[in-house]
Enzyme design. Structure first.
Site, PDB file in Angstrom:
ATOM      1  N   LYS A  52       1.275   0.379 -12.401  1.00 22.79           N
ATOM      2  CA  LYS A  52       1.764  -0.514 -11.163  1.00 22.79           C
ATOM      3  C   LYS A  52       0.917  -1.905 -11.466  1.00 22.79           C
ATOM      4  O   LYS A  52       1.505  -3.086 -11.240  1.00 22.79           O
ATOM      5  CB  LYS A  52       1.943   0.102  -9.944  1.00 22.79           C
ATOM      6  CG  LYS A  52       2.826   1.152 -10.179  1.00 22.79           C
ATOM      7  CD  LYS A  52       2.755   1.824  -8.503  1.00 22.79           C
ATOM      8  CE  LYS A  52       3.637   2.965  -8.289  1.00 22.79           C
ATOM      9  NZ  LYS A  52       3.799   3.686  -7.128  1.00 22.79           N
ATOM     10  N   ALA A  72      -1.011   1.854  -6.135  1.00 25.91           N
ATOM     11  CA  ALA A  72      -1.520   3.366  -5.463  1.00 25.91           C
ATOM     12  C   ALA A  72      -0.149   4.151  -5.682  1.00 25.91           C
ATOM     13  O   ALA A  72       0.985   3.566  -6.003  1.00 25.91           O
ATOM     14  CB  ALA A  72      -1.424   3.092  -4.134  1.00 25.91           C
ATOM     15  N   ASP A  73      -0.199   5.056  -6.080  1.00 29.75           N
ATOM     16  CA  ASP A  73       0.760   6.431  -6.317  1.00 29.75           C
ATOM     17  C   ASP A  73       0.325   7.432  -5.692  1.00 29.75           C
ATOM     18  O   ASP A  73      -0.897   7.914  -5.714  1.00 29.75           O
ATOM     19  CB  ASP A  73       0.885   6.503  -7.597  1.00 29.75           C
ATOM     20  CG  ASP A  73       2.249   7.124  -7.789  1.00 29.75           C
ATOM     21  OD1 ASP A  73       3.369   6.366  -7.866  1.00 29.75           O
ATOM     22  OD2 ASP A  73       2.416   8.281  -8.086  1.00 29.75           O
ATOM     23  N   THR A  74       1.387   8.105  -5.093  1.00 25.52           N
ATOM     24  CA  THR A  74       1.217   9.450  -4.425  1.00 25.52           C
ATOM     25  C   THR A  74       2.073  10.680  -4.912  1.00 25.52           C
ATOM     26  O   THR A  74       3.134  10.454  -5.067  1.00 25.52           O
ATOM     27  CB  THR A  74       1.107   9.481  -2.873  1.00 25.52           C
ATOM     28  OG1 THR A  74       0.494   8.450  -2.383  1.00 25.52           O
ATOM     29  CG2 THR A  74       0.911  10.778  -1.936  1.00 25.52           C
ATOM     30  N   GLY A 109      -3.517   8.277  -6.054  1.00 23.80           N
ATOM     31  CA  GLY A 109      -4.417   7.336  -6.905  1.00 23.80           C
ATOM     32  C   GLY A 109      -4.463   5.896  -6.515  1.00 23.80           C
ATOM     33  O   GLY A 109      -3.407   5.461  -6.043  1.00 23.80           O
TER      34      GLY A 109
END
Length: 196
Positions: A52, A72-74, A109
């Site tokens: 991203k 960010a990523d979840t 992350g």
């Protein structure tokens, strides 16, 4: 304070940056979120957060000075199965049926690009969330609220799903999608101060 580009459309991540009084601009990068065969599940959120950041950087004008960029990523993981954002009510219902009464992992992350140093730092935070057993009526009620939409695993810890969350090992902000301590620590390491 220098503004940060937030490479995410998540309202929760925006709320956290506002809470910290960090000026930001949202850039919504389009990336393929399919898990590559050579990236293990525990590394996937950090990998996608970095993708991203890279995609947001590519939207900048040629020759423009790249500032701070935050991605960010979840994702949710239970018994080796990963749960992203449900595509519809039926899938959200299925997710909750599988998560209710059990403890799952929430992997978040984050990637922070420092335009001055041309450096990306990353971190992954793993939390554990335990859902109480839920009846079909409770699941249907929750799905009917629409609170599940756009949320990994089909629920939001800071929303109505908190009625059913029995225990959290970790921090609420990590489960929401942007761990405050880790973000603050990364910014501090890079010389970005939020203390004025």
């Amino acid at each position: 304070m220098e503004p940060i580009i937030l490479a995410s459309s998540s309202p929760r991540r925006q709320e956290i940056l506002k809470l910290l009084n960090i000026p930001f601009k949202v850039v919504m990068p389009e990336i393929d979120e399919t898990q590559p065969a050579d990236v293990e599940t525990e590394r996937l959120p950090e990998y996608l957060a970095t993708r991203k950041v890279d995609a947001a950087a590519r939207t900048m004008s040629t020759g423009a000075e790249l500032p701070w960029i935050l991605g960010a990523d979840t994702l949710i993981e239970l018994d080796g199965k990963t749960y992203g954002k449900p595509s519809d009510q039926e899938q959200a219902t299925q997710f909750l049926r599988e998560l209710q009464g059990k403890t799952h992992r929430v992997l978040t992350g984050i990637a922070l690009y420092n335009g001055t140093l041309h450096f990306v730092s990353t971190r992954t935070v793993i939390s554990r969330v335990t859902f109480a057993p839920m009846t079909q009526e409770e699941i249907d009620w929750y799905i009917g609220t629409g609170d599940w939409y756009g949320a990994a695993g089909g629920y939001r810890i800071q929303g109505l799903a908190s009625c059913f969350i029995k225990n959290i090992e970790g921090t609420n902000s990590a489960v929401m999608g942007l761990p405050i301590f880790e973000l603050y620590d990364m910014l501090k390491e890079q010389g970005y101060s939020i203390i004025e």
